[in-house]
Scaffold this motif. Structure first.
Motif, PDB file in Angstrom:
ATOM      1  N   GLN A 378       0.818  -1.206   0.000  1.00 25.55           N
ATOM      2  CA  GLN A 378       0.000   0.000   0.000  1.00 25.55           C
ATOM      3  C   GLN A 378       0.856   1.262   0.000  1.00 25.55           C
ATOM      4  N   ASP A 381       2.298   1.523  -3.492  1.00 22.37           N
ATOM      5  CA  ASP A 381       1.284   1.770  -4.512  1.00 22.37           C
ATOM      6  C   ASP A 381       0.738   3.189  -4.434  1.00 22.37           C
ATOM      7  N   ARG A 382       0.547   3.710  -3.223  1.00 19.35           N
ATOM      8  CA  ARG A 382      -0.089   5.011  -3.052  1.00 19.35           C
ATOM      9  C   ARG A 382       0.902   6.147  -2.827  1.00 19.35           C
ATOM     10  N   HIS A 384       2.549   6.868  -0.088  1.00 17.16           N
ATOM     11  CA  HIS A 384       2.411   7.478   1.229  1.00 17.16           C
ATOM     12  C   HIS A 384       3.760   7.509   1.952  1.00 17.16           C
ATOM     13  N   THR A 418      -5.904  -0.173  -1.864  1.00 13.47           N
ATOM     14  CA  THR A 418      -6.072  -1.112  -2.965  1.00 13.47           C
ATOM     15  C   THR A 418      -5.920  -2.529  -2.450  1.00 13.47           C
ATOM     16  N   SER A 426     -10.458  -1.282  -4.672  1.00 10.90           N
ATOM     17  CA  SER A 426     -10.196  -0.784  -3.329  1.00 10.90           C
ATOM     18  C   SER A 426     -11.067  -1.495  -2.298  1.00 10.90           C
TER      19      SER A 426
END
Length: 478
Positions: A378, A381-382, A384, A418, A426
């Motif tokens: 995550q 992928d994002r 963050h 996701t 999601s």
């Protein structure tokens, strides 16, 4: 657009595009021409089929079948007439307003003495298609040993599948370590040790020099003078985009059929997607980009979103072999500025490597039991920020996507997280499908497509469904 769309190829990209076109309203006819005689199937699950964990019906895709699509299987296209806007089959000329090439890729047969790509021995089989899988299973029936040439992702999945059937299996790889595109040498060594525990022997840094096969078995000659013998040889030496049709039609082809951000070739009435397409100098070769291209092209062709453009997303590679948990993402091995953290426990088959730059994860390798793998994916992928306590990711103390709270329960997972990388589904989409009436895992999968790619997220989908069921039960009893 209106008119006739012809899709050449009924694989994972072509079948998905047909389904995407059908899902969008419009006055158009869609014809899908598949060279293989089968219905569309999930090529990613062939290694699971080879291992005997699923049956053939479980690999079938149903996207384009029975939904107003003119689907023709066992119909290879022999030529494209761009001036007449027609494709030729053995007995017909089919006109198109827009043509989509989804011809995929073919297994590479290495140029070794004893191997004729047009006439391979019965005991020598590439591993790419459903027919290949059937041939391997037929040859494995009654066999005691197998060789796999190629230590990449697919070769290791094939080797694990054959070993699970009781065959003594050896992987021969010309490079210094396994999966050199996704792993560093240390991870490759840990993976080799894990495979050994499942009965798979690995021979590294030794090219093959020749093959001999007859009714009694297969002999593989190696560059160091040794010879290996087995009942079966599986070839997993990479793939090559199938661009013959495009090349003969005069389209621009480099490694693949060259396309722009709208997936168009240099002929604006012809597009290409999937393994055969080359976008911005890159061949994807994975299902998630192919399905993303299908969505974009469907939007473009139907006018649903005329401004739709294909933008590649970071890819996460998962090894789909029973008993082996491996995820590789981004660029985990090259040098450069930033932080690098590693942890190795060969005895437990565990390895982790993280590369961090500007508080963002730019690459990772996670092998073995690591509860934080979902969080790491995550974060990657994002984009963050990573948590201040890097050990939490490296050693497996699971954190929330933002790195602040535990993520053991789906209740603490953000709706935007996701769950299915292949289909970009999601947690919020899963919850919405549940609230709309999809009350089982199969129903949620059918509604969202989560879990229909590599299948790696199936357990996570099941966990979210269980959580929703329990939450509803608590509300009812109050």
């Amino acid at each position: 657009m209106t008119g006739r769309v012809v899709i050449v190829g009924n694989g994972m990209a072509g079948a998905r595009l047909a389904g995407e076109l059908h899902a969008r309203e419009g006055d158009r006819k869609v014809t899908v021409l598949g060279a293989e005689p089968h219905r569309a199937y999930n090529r990613i699950l062939l290694s699971t089929l080879l291992a005997g964990r699923i049956d053939e019906p479980d690999v079938e895709l149903t996207e384009a079948a029975g939904h107003g699509i003119d689907l023709r299987t066992g119909v290879p296209v022999t030529a494209i007439d761009r001036s007449a806007r027609e494709v030729h089959t053995d007995g017909e000329r089919i006109g198109y307003d827009h043509l989509v090439l989804a011809t995929g890729a073919r297994a590479v047969v290495p140029p070794l003495p004893g191997l004729d790509p047009a006439n391979l021995p019965e005991r020598v089989v590439p591993f790419r298609t459903l027919d290949d899988c059937r041939r391997i299973l037929a040859a494995a029936d009654g066999a005691r040993s197998a060789l796999v040439l190629g230590g990449g992702l697919l070769g290791l999945e094939a080797a694990r599948g054959l070993a699970s059937r009781g065959l003594t299996t050896t992987v021969v790889h010309p490079r210094e370590h396994l999966m050199e595109r996704q792993l560093d040498p240390a991870a490759g060594a840990v993976l080799a040790g894990t495979l050994a525990g499942f009965g798979v022997t690995v021979q590294l840094a030794v090219p093959a020099t020749g093959v001999a096969a007859d009714a009694d078995g297969v002999r593989l000659d190696l560059a160091d003078g040794r010879t290996l013998h087995a009942d079966l040889l599986v070839l997993s030496c990479g793939v090559r985009p199938d661009t013959a049709l495009a090349q003969a039609a005069g389209l621009t082809v480099r490694r693949g059929v060259v396309v722009d951000d709208r997936l168009r070739t240099d002929d604006r009435s012809i597009s290409a997607i999937g393994d055969c397409a080359e976008h911005d100098g890159v061949l994807s070769g994975l299902v998630a980009p192919a399905w993303a291209q299908a969505r974009v092209l469907a939007d473009v062709l139907t006018g649903t979103d005329p401004l739709a453009r294909y933008r590649p997303q970071p890819v996460v590679t998962r090894l789909k072999a029973a008993g082996i948990d491996l995820a590789s993402m981004g660029d985990p091995v090259s040098g450069g500025p930033g932080e690098e953290l590693t942890f190795t426990d060969p005895a437990r088959g565990t390895y982790a490597r993280l590369r961090i730059r500007d508080e963002r994860l730019i690459g990772a390798i996670l092998l073995g039991d690591n509860p934080a793998v979902g969080t790491v994916i995550q974060l990657f992928d994002r984009g963050h920020p990573v948590p201040a306590d890097r050990r939490a990711l490296l050693l497996g103390r699971a954190l929330g996507t933002a790195g602040a709270t535990p993520a053991a329960s789906p209740a603490l997972m953000p709706d935007a997280a996701t769950v299915c990388q292949c289909n970009t589904v999601s947690k919020g989409a899963l919850v919405r499908s549940w609230r709309s009436g999809a009350r089982t895992v199969d129903a949620v999968v059918a509604a969202t497509r989560a879990g229909t790619g590599c299948g790696g997220c199936r357990d996570a989908v099941g966990g979210i469904v269980d959580w929703l069921s329990q939450a509803e039960s608590v509300e009812v009893t109050r």
